[in-house]
Design a protein around this motif. Structure first.
Motif, PDB file in Angstrom:
ATOM      1  N   ASP A   1       0.679   5.304   8.151  1.00 29.33           N
ATOM      2  CA  ASP A   1       0.466   6.590   8.828  1.00 29.33           C
ATOM      3  C   ASP A   1       1.478   7.614   8.339  1.00 29.33           C
ATOM      4  N   SER A   2       2.708   7.208   8.261  1.00 26.87           N
ATOM      5  CA  SER A   2       3.787   8.107   7.862  1.00 26.87           C
ATOM      6  C   SER A   2       3.622   8.611   6.433  1.00 26.87           C
ATOM      7  N   ILE A   3       3.332   7.715   5.499  1.00 22.06           N
ATOM      8  CA  ILE A   3       3.222   8.159   4.106  1.00 22.06           C
ATOM      9  C   ILE A   3       1.959   8.990   3.889  1.00 22.06           C
ATOM     10  N   LEU A   4       0.863   8.661   4.575  1.00 20.17           N
ATOM     11  CA  LEU A   4      -0.345   9.486   4.444  1.00 20.17           C
ATOM     12  C   LEU A   4      -0.100  10.887   4.981  1.00 20.17           C
ATOM     13  N   THR A   5       0.626  10.996   6.076  1.00 24.14           N
ATOM     14  CA  THR A   5       0.971  12.313   6.612  1.00 24.14           C
ATOM     15  C   THR A   5       1.867  13.056   5.636  1.00 24.14           C
ATOM     16  N   GLN A   6       2.814  12.361   5.036  1.00 22.81           N
ATOM     17  CA  GLN A   6       3.675  12.962   4.017  1.00 22.81           C
ATOM     18  C   GLN A   6       2.847  13.438   2.821  1.00 22.81           C
TER      19      GLN A   6
ATOM     20  N   PHE B   1      -9.607   8.074   4.048  1.00 21.14           N
ATOM     21  CA  PHE B   1      -8.866   7.914   2.808  1.00 21.14           C
ATOM     22  C   PHE B   1      -8.650   6.433   2.478  1.00 21.14           C
ATOM     23  N   ILE B   2      -8.226   5.651   3.448  1.00 19.49           N
ATOM     24  CA  ILE B   2      -7.975   4.220   3.213  1.00 19.49           C
ATOM     25  C   ILE B   2      -9.273   3.497   2.852  1.00 19.49           C
TER      26      ILE B   2
ATOM     27  N   ALA C   1       2.509  10.710  -3.070  1.00 15.41           N
ATOM     28  CA  ALA C   1       3.589  11.376  -2.327  1.00 15.41           C
ATOM     29  C   ALA C   1       4.459  12.210  -3.268  1.00 15.41           C
ATOM     30  N   LEU C   2       4.767  11.676  -4.433  1.00 15.08           N
ATOM     31  CA  LEU C   2       5.567  12.415  -5.406  1.00 15.08           C
ATOM     32  C   LEU C   2       4.806  13.639  -5.915  1.00 15.08           C
ATOM     33  N   ALA C   3       3.524  13.481  -6.182  1.00 15.36           N
ATOM     34  CA  ALA C   3       2.709  14.601  -6.663  1.00 15.36           C
ATOM     35  C   ALA C   3       2.654  15.721  -5.625  1.00 15.36           C
ATOM     36  N   VAL C   4       2.508  15.361  -4.361  1.00 15.79           N
ATOM     37  CA  VAL C   4       2.489  16.369  -3.292  1.00 15.79           C
ATOM     38  C   VAL C   4       3.830  17.102  -3.245  1.00 15.79           C
ATOM     39  N   ALA C   5       4.919  16.360  -3.384  1.00 13.51           N
ATOM     40  CA  ALA C   5       6.252  16.985  -3.389  1.00 13.51           C
ATOM     41  C   ALA C   5       6.418  17.904  -4.598  1.00 13.51           C
ATOM     42  N   MET C   6       5.874  17.512  -5.746  1.00 13.96           N
ATOM     43  CA  MET C   6       5.963  18.344  -6.955  1.00 13.96           C
ATOM     44  C   MET C   6       5.134  19.619  -6.815  1.00 13.96           C
TER      45      MET C   6
ATOM     46  N   VAL D   1       0.841  -1.196   0.000  1.00 10.14           N
ATOM     47  CA  VAL D   1       0.000   0.000   0.000  1.00 10.14           C
ATOM     48  C   VAL D   1       0.879   1.250   0.000  1.00 10.14           C
ATOM     49  N   SER D   2       1.971   1.205   0.739  1.00  7.56           N
ATOM     50  CA  SER D   2       2.906   2.322   0.750  1.00  7.56           C
ATOM     51  C   SER D   2       3.416   2.607  -0.656  1.00  7.56           C
TER      52      SER D   2
END
Length: 180
Positions: A88-93, A104-105, A23-28, A15-16
């Motif tokens: 939890d960590s990746i969703l927060t990211q 979301f899940i 995660a990449l889109a948010v960073a972009m 899932v991660s």
């Protein structure tokens, strides 16, 4: 003599990895032009993000990887996202507030497996592995049809359309007689 049933092996890393494009889109989107518009407590906005950024990733996975994603995601739906610190960590990211992780899940499950139940993935039936995935465990069957940037652009368009509809429904922003 009682025969014990073999437990389902779950790896949240699947899932991660599926959430990787988000995660990449948010960073972009470092200025928050797109993801600043997303309210993850709104199921319809979660569905838009999933449809444009995560579903295309799932659709190009090979069948074995899809099944592993299904098991891991089903486990998270049935046993609370907070049971997996990696998720939890990746969703927060990904800028999903902790209060919306479950929303979301659950929406991710409904969007990817709409006619299926996650009930078989209760904790008593599963064993959670914590080993990170290697590149041979998460496989694509073909390349994506659109680039991540193109998918982000489509998401942005849909968020703006939904935002405009919401403003119109609330009777504000129609342009007639508006004052500042």
């Amino acid at each position: 003599m009682k025969v014990s049933q073999e437990r389902i092996l779950i790896n949240p890393g699947y899932v991660s990895s599926l959430l990787g494009p988000l995660a990449l889109a948010v960073a972009m989107d470092s200025r928050g032009d797109i993801f600043g518009l997303v309210d993850y407590s709104d199921v319809s906005q979660c569905a838009l993000v999933i449809f444009h950024l995560i579903r295309p990733e799932f659709d190009v996975l090979d069948e074995a990887t899809r099944q592993e994603v299904k098991k891991a995601l089903g486990y998270l739906v049935e046993n609370s996202v907070s049971s997996s610190s990696i998720i939890d960590s990746i969703l927060t990211q990904c800028e999903v507030c902790p209060e919306a992780h479950g929303i979301f899940i659950n929406e991710l499950w409904v969007s990817i497996f709409p006619a299926e139940s996650s009930i078989e993935y209760v904790a008593e039936k599963c064993k959670v592995g914590r080993n990170p995935l290697n590149f041979r465990q998460y496989n694509h069957s073909r390349p994506a049809e659109l680039s991540l940037q193109d998918r982000m652009n489509k998401l942005y368009e849909m968020l703006l359309i939904n935002f405009d509809r919401k403003v119109d429904a609330e009777g504000r922003g129609t342009g007639e007689g508006d004052t500042i």
